[in-house]
Motif scaffolding. Structure first.
Motif, mmCIF file in Angstrom:
data_model
loop_
_atom_site.group_PDB
_atom_site.id
_atom_site.type_symbol
_atom_site.label_atom_id
_atom_site.label_comp_id
_atom_site.label_asym_id
_atom_site.label_seq_id
_atom_site.Cartn_x
_atom_site.Cartn_y
_atom_site.Cartn_z
ATOM 1 N N ASN A 97 0.819 -1.208 0.000
ATOM 2 C CA ASN A 97 0.000 0.000 0.000
ATOM 3 C C ASN A 97 0.852 1.256 0.000
ATOM 4 O OD1 ASN A 97 -2.784 -0.507 -0.233
ATOM 5 N ND2 ASN A 97 -2.919 -1.231 1.884
ATOM 6 N N ALA A 98 1.972 1.224 0.741
ATOM 7 C CA ALA A 98 2.868 2.384 0.755
ATOM 8 C C ALA A 98 3.437 2.652 -0.628
ATOM 9 C CB ALA A 98 3.994 2.164 1.766
ATOM 10 N N LEU A 99 3.813 1.588 -1.321
ATOM 11 C CA LEU A 99 4.343 1.756 -2.678
ATOM 12 C C LEU A 99 3.263 2.280 -3.623
ATOM 13 C CD1 LEU A 99 6.482 -1.495 -2.860
ATOM 14 C CD2 LEU A 99 7.370 0.829 -3.128
ATOM 15 N N LEU A 100 2.047 1.770 -3.484
ATOM 16 C CA LEU A 100 0.961 2.211 -4.354
ATOM 17 C C LEU A 100 0.580 3.663 -4.093
ATOM 18 C CD1 LEU A 100 -1.289 -0.981 -4.240
ATOM 19 C CD2 LEU A 100 0.016 -0.147 -6.202
ATOM 20 N N VAL A 101 0.639 4.077 -2.832
ATOM 21 C CA VAL A 101 0.244 5.435 -2.476
ATOM 22 C C VAL A 101 1.361 6.442 -2.744
ATOM 23 C CG1 VAL A 101 -0.374 6.960 -0.546
ATOM 24 C CG2 VAL A 101 -1.466 4.720 -0.761
ATOM 25 N N ALA A 102 2.599 6.097 -2.387
ATOM 26 C CA ALA A 102 3.680 7.080 -2.401
ATOM 27 C C ALA A 102 4.837 6.749 -3.328
ATOM 28 C CB ALA A 102 4.225 7.267 -0.976
ATOM 29 N N GLY A 103 4.904 5.526 -3.832
ATOM 30 C CA GLY A 103 6.057 5.111 -4.622
ATOM 31 C C GLY A 103 6.125 5.770 -5.994
ATOM 32 N N THR A 104 7.345 5.892 -6.503
ATOM 33 C CA THR A 104 7.535 6.379 -7.870
ATOM 34 C C THR A 104 7.229 5.244 -8.837
ATOM 35 O OG1 THR A 104 9.868 5.726 -7.951
ATOM 36 C CG2 THR A 104 9.364 7.917 -7.054
ATOM 37 N N GLU A 105 7.083 5.590 -10.094
ATOM 38 C CA GLU A 105 6.816 4.568 -11.112
ATOM 39 C C GLU A 105 7.949 3.546 -11.161
ATOM 40 O OE1 GLU A 105 4.786 2.461 -13.948
ATOM 41 O OE2 GLU A 105 4.087 4.115 -12.697
ATOM 42 N N GLU A 106 9.182 4.006 -11.026
ATOM 43 C CA GLU A 106 10.328 3.094 -11.051
ATOM 44 C C GLU A 106 10.301 2.147 -9.857
ATOM 45 O OE1 GLU A 106 10.454 6.361 -11.433
ATOM 46 O OE2 GLU A 106 10.915 6.445 -13.593
ATOM 47 N N GLN A 107 9.941 2.661 -8.692
ATOM 48 C CA GLN A 107 9.868 1.814 -7.498
ATOM 49 C C GLN A 107 8.761 0.773 -7.634
ATOM 50 O OE1 GLN A 107 9.332 4.928 -4.645
ATOM 51 N NE2 GLN A 107 11.530 5.302 -4.388
ATOM 52 N N LYS A 108 7.629 1.164 -8.174
ATOM 53 C CA LYS A 108 6.534 0.217 -8.371
ATOM 54 C C LYS A 108 6.935 -0.881 -9.349
ATOM 55 C CE LYS A 108 2.962 3.730 -7.560
ATOM 56 N NZ LYS A 108 1.882 4.536 -8.182
ATOM 57 N N GLN A 109 7.562 -0.490 -10.442
ATOM 58 C CA GLN A 109 7.979 -1.473 -11.445
ATOM 59 C C GLN A 109 9.026 -2.433 -10.889
ATOM 60 O OE1 GLN A 109 6.811 -2.000 -14.403
ATOM 61 N NE2 GLN A 109 5.750 -0.148 -15.068
ATOM 62 N N ALA A 110 9.871 -1.927 -10.004
ATOM 63 C CA ALA A 110 10.962 -2.753 -9.487
ATOM 64 C C ALA A 110 10.521 -3.689 -8.367
ATOM 65 C CB ALA A 110 12.096 -1.848 -8.989
ATOM 66 N N LEU A 111 9.559 -3.262 -7.535
ATOM 67 C CA LEU A 111 9.275 -3.992 -6.303
ATOM 68 C C LEU A 111 7.932 -4.719 -6.275
ATOM 69 C CD1 LEU A 111 10.590 -1.272 -3.815
ATOM 70 C CD2 LEU A 111 11.789 -3.317 -4.602
ATOM 71 N N LEU A 112 6.909 -4.151 -6.873
ATOM 72 C CA LEU A 112 5.576 -4.752 -6.757
ATOM 73 C C LEU A 112 5.461 -6.124 -7.414
ATOM 74 C CD1 LEU A 112 3.256 -1.625 -7.166
ATOM 75 C CD2 LEU A 112 3.721 -2.942 -5.086
ATOM 76 N N PRO A 113 6.102 -6.382 -8.566
ATOM 77 C CA PRO A 113 5.995 -7.733 -9.140
ATOM 78 C C PRO A 113 6.533 -8.817 -8.203
ATOM 79 C CG PRO A 113 6.741 -6.197 -10.810
ATOM 80 C CD PRO A 113 6.759 -5.453 -9.507
ATOM 81 N N GLY A 114 7.596 -8.515 -7.468
ATOM 82 C CA GLY A 114 8.143 -9.491 -6.531
ATOM 83 C C GLY A 114 7.208 -9.752 -5.362
ATOM 84 N N ILE A 115 6.517 -8.710 -4.912
ATOM 85 C CA ILE A 115 5.515 -8.897 -3.859
ATOM 86 C C ILE A 115 4.370 -9.756 -4.384
ATOM 87 C CG2 ILE A 115 3.760 -7.720 -2.482
ATOM 88 C CD1 ILE A 115 5.708 -5.407 -2.127
ATOM 89 N N ALA A 116 3.941 -9.480 -5.608
ATOM 90 C CA ALA A 116 2.806 -10.191 -6.180
ATOM 91 C C ALA A 116 3.089 -11.678 -6.372
ATOM 92 C CB ALA A 116 2.401 -9.556 -7.509
ATOM 93 N N ASP A 117 4.308 -12.026 -6.770
ATOM 94 C CA ASP A 117 4.596 -13.440 -7.021
ATOM 95 C C ASP A 117 5.149 -14.178 -5.810
ATOM 96 O OD1 ASP A 117 7.348 -12.879 -6.813
ATOM 97 O OD2 ASP A 117 7.650 -12.799 -8.980
ATOM 98 N N GLY A 118 5.237 -13.475 -4.675
ATOM 99 C CA GLY A 118 5.642 -14.125 -3.444
ATOM 100 C C GLY A 118 7.139 -14.228 -3.230
ATOM 101 N N SER A 119 7.938 -13.649 -4.136
ATOM 102 C CA SER A 119 9.392 -13.744 -3.997
ATOM 103 C C SER A 119 9.972 -12.635 -3.127
ATOM 104 C CB SER A 119 10.056 -13.697 -5.379
ATOM 105 O OG SER A 119 9.782 -12.468 -6.039
#
Length: 379
Positions: A97-119
């Motif tokens: 939620n912090a990344l979605l609310v405050a993260g930059t586009e680069e941070q979202k692209q770098a970190l959210l996929p790993g959260i989504a796939d459980g890695s």
């Protein structure tokens, strides 16, 4: 406004309950809580890749499934029923939620996929030795250094802080106070200068840690949002987390009610089921009222969160305060109705009692949230 869950959301509830009952039985929860990590990696992987839970609220462009906060509270309610032992709340409800609310586009692209796939396991480091959840409790500091930043301070009660791969850290610029000068940084948990120590807590199903930052260098790309403007975003993240936690508390309270009524039907004293005695009837009736009222508060807050409604800052602390007290009341009464067996380690009642107490304090106790509500209403 539709106060009923959709058919798809009810199917999500059924599948979540089935998975929790089959895979997170009390025996499994007890096994996981005895570990230092508080994590079964195989179950965590299945939650992400077979069920898509970690990617539930993450948009599709970042590897998630693009559902909303309503689906999240359905999940959280079922997890609360099972006293689920996994770093889901820290990773999804706080860090994602912090990344979605405050993260930059680069941070979202770098970190959210790993959260989504459980890695990737992630968390939010906010509270310090004072245990405060408001802006004034943030005493960790940062300074600018050649376009980058240096963070110093110590965070305590960090959920899954000793196992997280990524930590979202709240720190303030030296010389500032209150809500001014607070910035959010996303930091690799293995960065030089970070020391992590697991903490012994009453609720062993939810692991916490102390995380120290000793001149930790953070590149400019690690800053989330505008420098010094972090509290506005952080306040919204905490509201969303409070709604999710309220839903989890509802699930736990509902399970305590069911445990109590089932036991009251089969436990016989003086030749009668104890559920036929007026005192037990009153306890169960009071628990039912508390549970149903908590559901109303949590569900309405979930609607406000899903719509990003202007009421969210009001209903989030309201739901957290009420659901905290409802869950703790039901967990305590559950032990009382079970009598002597309810006090034993072998019975599951203590798992719910300890989770209820830790959740009551997590994100701030009911008194704090009522004060926060009063402030936001201008009282």
């Amino acid at each position: 406004m539709n106060f009923a869950f959709s058919e798809e959301q009810e199917e999500l509830r059924k599948s979540a309950r089935r998975f929790c009952e089959e895979q997170f039985s009390s025996q499994v929860v007890r096994r996981i809580m005895e570990t230092n990590t508080g994590l079964d990696e195989e179950l965590w992987r299945r939650m992400a890749q077979e069920l898509g839970w970690q990617g539930m609220i993450i948009p599709e462009q970042y590897g998630g499934y693009g559902f909303g906060q309503i689906e999240l509270i359905v999940l959280m309610e079922e997890m609360g029923r099972a006293v689920l032992a996994a770093p889901f709340f820290s990773t999804v409800c706080l860090a994602a939620n912090a990344l979605l609310v405050a993260g930059t586009e680069e941070q979202k692209q770098a970190l959210l996929p790993g959260i989504a796939d459980g890695s990737r396991i992630a968390t939010l480091a906010l509270t310090e030795e004072s245990g405060r959840w408001d802006a004034g409790g943030i005493q960790a500091t940062y300074t600018s250094s050649g376009g980058d930043f240096v963070v110093n301070g110590k965070k305590t009660y960090v959920l899954d802080g000793h196992t997280a791969d990524t930590i979202v850290v709240a720190a303030r610029k030296e010389g500032t106070s209150g809500e001014e000068g607070i910035s959010l940084f996303v930091i690799d948990a293995n960065s030089e200068g970070i020391t992590r120590r697991p903490l012994a807590t009453m609720d062993q199903t939810r692991k916490m840690a102390e995380v120290s930052f000793d001149a930790v260098k953070v590149p400019a790309s690690g800053l989330m949002g505008e420098e010094g403007e972090g509290w506005t975003a952080l306040s919204k993240v905490l509201d969303l987390a409070a709604v999710a936690l309220a839903a989890e508390q509802v699930g736990g309270a509902q399970k305590c009610l069911e445990m109590s009524t089932e036991y009251a039907k089969v436990r016989v004293q003086f030749g009668r089921p104890i559920g036929s005695f007026q005192a037990i009837k009153h306890k169960c009736a009071d628990m039912l009222v508390a549970v149903e009222s908590a559901k109303s508060a949590a569900y309405y807050a979930g609607w406000a969160a899903s719509e990003d409604n202007e009421e969210l800052p009001v209903v989030a602390p309201l739901a957290k305060a009420y659901c905290s007290e409802a869950y703790f009341h039901c967990a305590a009464e559950n032990i009382q109705i079970h009598g002597g067996i309810g006090f034993t380690w072998e019975h599951d009642a203590h798992l719910y009692f300890k989770r209820a107490k830790s959740s009551e304090l997590l994100l701030g106790d009911p008194a704090y949230h009522r004060e926060l509500l009063a402030q936001r209403l201008g009282l």
